[in-house]
Scaffold this motif. Structure first.
Motif, PDB file in Angstrom:
ATOM      1  N   UNK A   1     -22.580  18.089  -8.813  1.00  9.73           N
ATOM      2  CA  UNK A   1     -22.031  16.489  -8.297  1.00  9.73           C
ATOM      3  C   UNK A   1     -23.508  15.291  -8.045  1.00  9.73           C
ATOM      4  N   UNK A   2     -23.897  14.739  -8.111  1.00  8.73           N
ATOM      5  CA  UNK A   2     -24.987  13.242  -7.667  1.00  8.73           C
ATOM      6  C   UNK A   2     -24.526  12.490  -6.731  1.00  8.73           C
ATOM      7  N   UNK A   3     -25.315  12.812  -5.711  1.00  6.69           N
ATOM      8  CA  UNK A   3     -25.253  11.490  -4.838  1.00  6.69           C
ATOM      9  C   UNK A   3     -25.685  10.447  -5.075  1.00  6.69           C
ATOM     10  N   UNK A   4     -25.515   9.547  -4.547  1.00  7.75           N
ATOM     11  CA  UNK A   4     -26.025   8.172  -5.061  1.00  7.75           C
ATOM     12  C   UNK A   4     -27.407   8.328  -4.855  1.00  7.75           C
ATOM     13  N   UNK A   5     -28.307   6.980  -6.240  1.00  7.57           N
ATOM     14  CA  UNK A   5     -29.514   7.404  -6.324  1.00  7.57           C
ATOM     15  C   UNK A   5     -29.946   6.203  -6.817  1.00  7.57           C
ATOM     16  N   UNK A   6     -31.106   5.547  -6.143  1.00  3.34           N
ATOM     17  CA  UNK A   6     -31.475   4.579  -6.316  1.00  3.34           C
ATOM     18  C   UNK A   6     -31.610   3.815  -7.665  1.00  3.34           C
ATOM     19  N   UNK A   7     -31.992   2.770  -7.808  1.00  4.73           N
ATOM     20  CA  UNK A   7     -31.670   2.368  -9.296  1.00  4.73           C
ATOM     21  C   UNK A   7     -33.056   2.997 -10.250  1.00  4.73           C
TER      22      UNK A   7
ATOM     23  N   UNK B   1     -24.504   9.490  -9.580  1.00  5.32           N
ATOM     24  CA  UNK B   1     -23.270   9.271  -8.973  1.00  5.32           C
ATOM     25  C   UNK B   1     -22.144  10.049  -9.267  1.00  5.32           C
ATOM     26  N   UNK B   2     -22.142  11.245 -10.078  1.00  5.61           N
ATOM     27  CA  UNK B   2     -20.670  11.788 -10.171  1.00  5.61           C
ATOM     28  C   UNK B   2     -21.042  13.138 -10.224  1.00  5.61           C
ATOM     29  N   UNK B   3     -19.487  13.499 -10.250  1.00  6.15           N
ATOM     30  CA  UNK B   3     -19.325  14.700 -10.245  1.00  6.15           C
ATOM     31  C   UNK B   3     -18.934  15.328 -11.436  1.00  6.15           C
ATOM     32  N   UNK B   4     -19.139  16.250 -12.361  1.00  4.45           N
ATOM     33  CA  UNK B   4     -19.259  16.691 -12.999  1.00  4.45           C
ATOM     34  C   UNK B   4     -19.523  18.216 -13.949  1.00  4.45           C
ATOM     35  N   UNK B   5     -18.727  18.505 -15.343  1.00  4.40           N
ATOM     36  CA  UNK B   5     -18.640  19.281 -15.660  1.00  4.40           C
ATOM     37  C   UNK B   5     -19.130  19.892 -17.187  1.00  4.40           C
ATOM     38  N   UNK B   6     -20.645  19.908 -17.386  1.00  2.86           N
ATOM     39  CA  UNK B   6     -20.895  19.988 -18.652  1.00  2.86           C
ATOM     40  C   UNK B   6     -21.584  21.306 -18.833  1.00  2.86           C
ATOM     41  N   UNK B   7     -20.714  21.400 -20.923  1.00  2.00           N
ATOM     42  CA  UNK B   7     -21.338  22.504 -21.520  1.00  2.00           C
ATOM     43  C   UNK B   7     -22.885  22.212 -22.729  1.00  2.00           C
ATOM     44  N   UNK B   8     -23.339  23.701 -23.306  1.00  4.28           N
ATOM     45  CA  UNK B   8     -24.175  23.227 -23.813  1.00  4.28           C
ATOM     46  C   UNK B   8     -23.122  22.511 -25.623  1.00  4.28           C
TER      47      UNK B   8
END
Length: 274
Positions: free
Chosen positions: A162-168, A185-192
């Motif tokens: 998860x990524x908190x809110x980021x500055x621009x 600002x995202x919750x993600x699941x990513x594979x190679x």
């Protein structure tokens, strides 16, 4: 697909950066820029380990990963065996953290002030049989904003985060063997392999197609992108439920004691003579 290098990687990173900036600057007010020349290097703190996992700073010598370890940029984390995993929190060197049941953690970052904002910071779960390199973690104070630059390299397996809110002006990128993903600002699941599932927010993905062209896609919340088919499809309900449950186990707020207590209404009779 063959692993991309040099020029192609720069093109991918540029494509993602342009689209991420476009999203970030939409409806964002301009603020005076006062640069602080002193960049602050961040670290990845290990808050949970299960099964076999190791870390290397030179790609030759390896050490066992343990809870509480601080992993610096330039390091590679590798998990092996079924059900092995490593949870890391990305923060400054003076971050502190505790782990509760299910891998819950409270992390206090510089400037966060603790409290509710210190729960659910930038957390990454490295799943079994995965290889994740931490290429860059920096933090710079520019005016009233904290500008962070996070660059991860997922070489094998998969990660959730998860990524908190980021500055621009901030950047959070994940390289994969055939491309790069820009996350905000995202919750993600990513594979190679490049397959991306997005639970919240959006992810900009740029991959190299079989003919060498760069394909850029924006994946919104509730959708999945598979570069093998170049299709963006809704995530099946069962999969969303499973991913949501997994995310809660990764980043569930710790239990806190109640701030109010029930009053004791027991009536006590006292003799007037005593």
């Amino acid at each position: 697909m063959k692993k991309i290098h040099g020029f192609a990687q720069n093109i991918l990173a540029g494509a993602v950066a342009l689209m991420v900036v476009a999203f970030a600057t939409h409806a964002t007010a301009q603020t005076p820029v006062i640069a602080n020349p002193a960049n602050q290097e961040m670290v990845a703190k290990v808050v949970n380990v299960k099964g076999k996992a190791r870390v290397s700073t030179d790609g030759k010598t390896w050490q066992t990963v343990a809870k509480g370890d601080l992993v610096k940029p330039g390091s590679v984390i590798q998990t092996a065996g079924n059900n092995s995993l490593v949870d890391i929190v990305l923060g400054t060197k003076d971050s502190t953290g505790t782990v509760g049941e299910g891998g819950a953690q409270t992390i206090s970052h510089r400037g966060s002030g603790g409290g509710a904002d210190s729960v659910g910071q930038n957390v990454v779960r490295v799943y079994e049989n995965s290889v994740l390199a931490i290429d860059k973690l920096t933090l710079e104070q520019i005016g009233a904003d904290e500008v962070s630059d996070t660059q991860l390299d997922l070489r094998a397996g998969q990660i959730m985060g998860n990524v908190k809110k980021l500055s621009a002006a901030s950047k959070y990128e994940i390289k994969i063997p055939n491309g790069v993903a820009g996350i905000r600002g995202t919750t993600y699941l990513i594979a190679a392999s490049g397959v991306v599932n997005v639970l919240t927010g959006s992810v900009v993905v740029a991959v190299v197609d079989k003919d060498g062209s760069v394909v850029t896609r924006v994946v919104s919340a509730g959708f999945r992108y598979d570069p093998a088919t170049d299709k963006i499809m809704p995530i099946p309900t069962k999969v969303i439920d499973n991913l949501t449950a997994e995310y809660k186990r990764l980043n569930y707020p710790p239990q806190t004691p109640p701030t109010t207590y029930p009053k004791d209404h027991t009536i006590v009779f006292v003799s007037p003579n005593q």
